[in-house]
Write an enzyme that holds these catalytic residues in place. Structure first.
Site, short mmCIF file in Angstrom:
data_model
loop_
_atom_site.label_atom_id
_atom_site.label_comp_id
_atom_site.label_asym_id
_atom_site.label_seq_id
_atom_site.Cartn_x
_atom_site.Cartn_y
_atom_site.Cartn_z
N ASP A 202 58.37 -35.38 -12.21
CA ASP A 202 57.89 -36.52 -12.83
C ASP A 202 57.17 -37.30 -11.62
OD1 ASP A 202 58.27 -38.76 -14.46
OD2 ASP A 202 59.33 -39.85 -12.99
N GLU A 257 53.76 -33.94 -12.69
CA GLU A 257 52.97 -34.92 -13.41
C GLU A 257 52.35 -35.72 -12.40
OE1 GLU A 257 53.69 -39.14 -16.16
OE2 GLU A 257 55.12 -38.59 -14.37
O1 TEU Z 1 55.55 -41.44 -16.23
C1 TEU Z 1 54.80 -41.83 -15.09
C2 TEU Z 1 53.68 -42.91 -15.58
O2 TEU Z 1 52.92 -43.01 -14.75
C3 TEU Z 1 54.00 -43.77 -16.78
O3 TEU Z 1 54.61 -44.90 -16.57
C4 TEU Z 1 52.79 -43.93 -17.45
O4 TEU Z 1 51.94 -44.71 -16.73
C5 TEU Z 1 52.94 -44.89 -18.66
O5 TEU Z 1 54.02 -44.60 -19.44
C6 TEU Z 1 51.90 -45.01 -19.48
O6 TEU Z 1 51.98 -45.94 -20.52
C7 TEU Z 1 56.86 -41.06 -15.75
C8 TEU Z 1 57.65 -40.51 -17.14
O7 TEU Z 1 57.09 -39.65 -17.77
C9 TEU Z 1 58.02 -41.80 -17.79
O8 TEU Z 1 58.79 -41.75 -19.11
C10 TEU Z 1 58.88 -42.55 -16.68
O9 TEU Z 1 59.14 -43.83 -17.25
C11 TEU Z 1 58.26 -42.75 -15.40
O10 TEU Z 1 57.53 -41.41 -15.09
C12 TEU Z 1 59.39 -43.29 -14.46
O11 TEU Z 1 60.19 -42.31 -14.38
#
Ligand code: TEU
Ligand code: CA
Length: 545
Positions: A202, A257
């Site tokens: 993540d 990610e």
């Molecule tokens: O997502 C990272 C992230 O950058 C997201 O916040 C994204 O920008 C946003 O959802 C767009 O609408 C990861 C995970 O995939 C997400 O589910 C988590 O909420 C986030 O990290 C925090 O851990």
């Protein structure tokens, strides 16, 4: 990437399971491991080779598990450790690999490390998180949380702010501290010992923030540009250290990610000594279908990946709206046809595909109409901020709906029962639209369903070297169609994706050296006359030799 896959993940199609929403095994309205295990035969039958599990560790679930309070346990809502072990065993028995989502950037504020850290400024774990003492009570800088408001939270007892890129209950760790890095390696070792096949990491480009804490700039729409709180110097060393540790074990896959659409930034993070692949959002995250842009992005992916790098192919996720709804222009007659075109692209292009659960059924976006029905912290957080800023409830709801990620998180639609066969009771989040008609049970029986089309594509991709491997020999745009040839040794594949509303004429002998046969079409009516083909509007066709 050379065109002959050597590592298992190079020719694997992954399937993302949003753990709370896939299958509820014990009837409490929340998805769990007994539920997921009971659906492994479904996934095997569909033809996927790997599962990505979203976080299932002990968590207060402010952000559905992306706020971990114990990295060494399974959250009781999702089952027991024995349930998890049985799931891994059953997946492996079916030749399905499993990668787990790990949140290294932040822990839950309930985690024992943070509880210790906040107990006093002289705590041995104080430096495990990012604490700042500003002048008086002024905020350390203007950094904003992704979930709304400042990224700094005041801690009255110790008189300092702590940093959180997401909710205040998701506290950013200080990765400059070697103890943090060691602690996280231990966590990774623990899950590797359980037999998992890899990690989805993540927000991996967030691990370092600028030591100078400069204010972030804003774009012309007034949105903050996250210049100093991600992709900072030293980040690659931290990732290198993790990857080196994990890659001591053979065959472990690491996908990161890196929330960026900038291919130059992305390309720094993968390759030898680093992550195996990163998610390239540039391809699948468009708000509306734009074939020219898809084409340009495919070209860019080709140009910006070195031979030791491979792109990823995905169009929906638990953070994105479902592509079938985004790309349908609100026209029910177009939605599924375009979704089949996207499926064809995703499962024939070059890269590692990630199918999002339910997309194979054409599940549509779920819309929370009232704030009481909204579940996502990103929507709810921005709602609170909007109200605080004096917006009306109606305005705040509109903002919340634009930010919410509930759209793609509704329960998997297994059958036509009131709760979709997902659960015997009302699920934790509302059901998606038309769920009594759109479901696995009927589609598995229909040879012309979108499910059956996915299954056919997956089967072709597993078998044909030019599809699971292969390099582009040609990649072109013809009117509103994207057409490409892929080659692997003597094998060839030609793919035509006609996104336009006019038929496309194609002389196949211009595209391939060999005689081709039509292997799949997204609609029934592709016509062939010798080497020349006519592909109807909104239709995809795949030829193989
Ligand atoms: O997502 C990272 C992230 O950058 C997201 O916040 C994204 O920008 C946003 O959802 C767009 O609408 C990861 C995970 O995939 C997400 O589910 C988590 O909420 C986030 O990290 C925090 O851990
Ligand atoms: Ca359950």
């Amino acid at each position: 990437m050379n065109n002959k896959p050597k590592l298992w993940w190079q020719n694997t199609t992954f399937y993302e399971i949003y753990v709370p929403s896939f299958c509820d095994g014990n009837g409490d309205g929340i998805g769990d491991f007994p539920g997921i295990t009971s659906k492994l035969d479904y996934l095997k039958e569909l033809g996927i080779g790997g599962i990505w599990l979203t976080p299932f560790y002990t968590s207060p679930k402010i952000d559905n598990g992306y706020d971990i309070s114990d990295y060494y346990n399974v959250d009781p809502d999702y089952g027991t450790m024995a349930d998890f072990e049985r799931f891994i065993e059953e997946a492996h028995r079916r030749d399905i690999r499993v990668i787990v989502d790990l949140v290294l950037n932040h822990t839950s504020s309930h985690h024992a490390w943070f509880q210790e850290s906040k107990s006093s400024v002289s705590s041995p774990k104080r430096d495990w998180y990012i604490w700042k003492s500003p002048e008086g009570k002024a905020l350390p800088n203007n950094w904003e949380s992704f979930f709304g408001g400042s990224a700094w939270e005041w801690d009255e007892p110790t008189g300092q702010y702590y940093y959180h890129a997401f909710a205040k209950e998701q506290v950013d760790l200080n990765w400059a501290n070697p103890e943090v890095r060691e602690a996280m390696k231990d966590v990774m070792g623990f899950w590797l010992d359980k037999g998992i096949d890899g990690f989805r990491l993540d927000v991996i480009n967030f691990l370092k923030v600028s030591g100078e804490f400069q204010d972030n700039p804003y774009d012309d729409k007034g949105e903050q540009i996250h210049r100093y709180d991600q992709n900072q110097d030293g980040i690659l060393e931290a990732i290198h250290e993790i990857c080196q540790y994990v890659h001591q074990r053979e065959g472990i896959f690491m996908v990161g990610e890196v929330g960026s659409e900038d291919m130059d930034i992305l390309s720094r993070y993968s390759g030898s000594g680093l992550l195996d692949v990163v998610f390239n959002f540039n391809l699948g995250s468009q708000e509306q279908l734009n074939p020219e842009r898809l084409y340009r992005e495919l070209q860019l992916m080709e140009a910006k990946h070195r031979r030791d790098q491979l792109p990823t192919l995905f169009f929906s996720s638990h953070d994105m709206q479902r592509h079938i709804s985004r790309f349908g222009d609100g026209d029910p007659s177009l939605e599924e046809r375009r979704a089949r075109l996207i499926a064809t692209l995703m499962l024939t292009a070059k890269g590692v595909p990630f199918i999002y659960y339910g997309d194979e059924l054409g599940m549509r976006n779920h819309v929370a109409n009232r704030i009481e029905d909204m579940r996502d912290i990103q929507g709810l957080g921005h709602y609170e901020v909007a109200l605080k800023n004096g917006r009306t409830e109606e305005e705040a709801l509109a903002i919340a709906r634009a930010k919410s990620r509930d759209y793609s998180r509704s329960p998997m639609q297994w059958n036509g029962e009131p709760f979709g066969g997902f659960s015997s009771r009302e699920p934790w989040i509302g059901m998606g639209p038309h769920h009594t008609q759109i479901h696995a049970e009927t589609q598995q029986k229909q040879t012309d369903s979108i499910y059956s089309y996915y299954k056919q594509l997956l089967s072709l991709r597993r078998r044909h070297p030019a599809l699971f491997g292969g390099d582009y020999a040609k990649l072109e745009m013809r009117d509103q169609a994207i057409v490409y040839t892929k080659r692997s040794d003597e094998h060839e594949a030609v793919v035509a994706l006609n996104f336009g509303s006019e038929p496309l004429q194609l002389n196949l002998s211009d595209w391939a050296n060999r005689e081709l046969h039509l292997a799949a079409a997204s609609q029934k009516s592709v016509s062939l006359d010798g080497p020349s083909a006519v592909i109807p509007p909104h239709t995809a066709a795949v030829w193989l030799s």
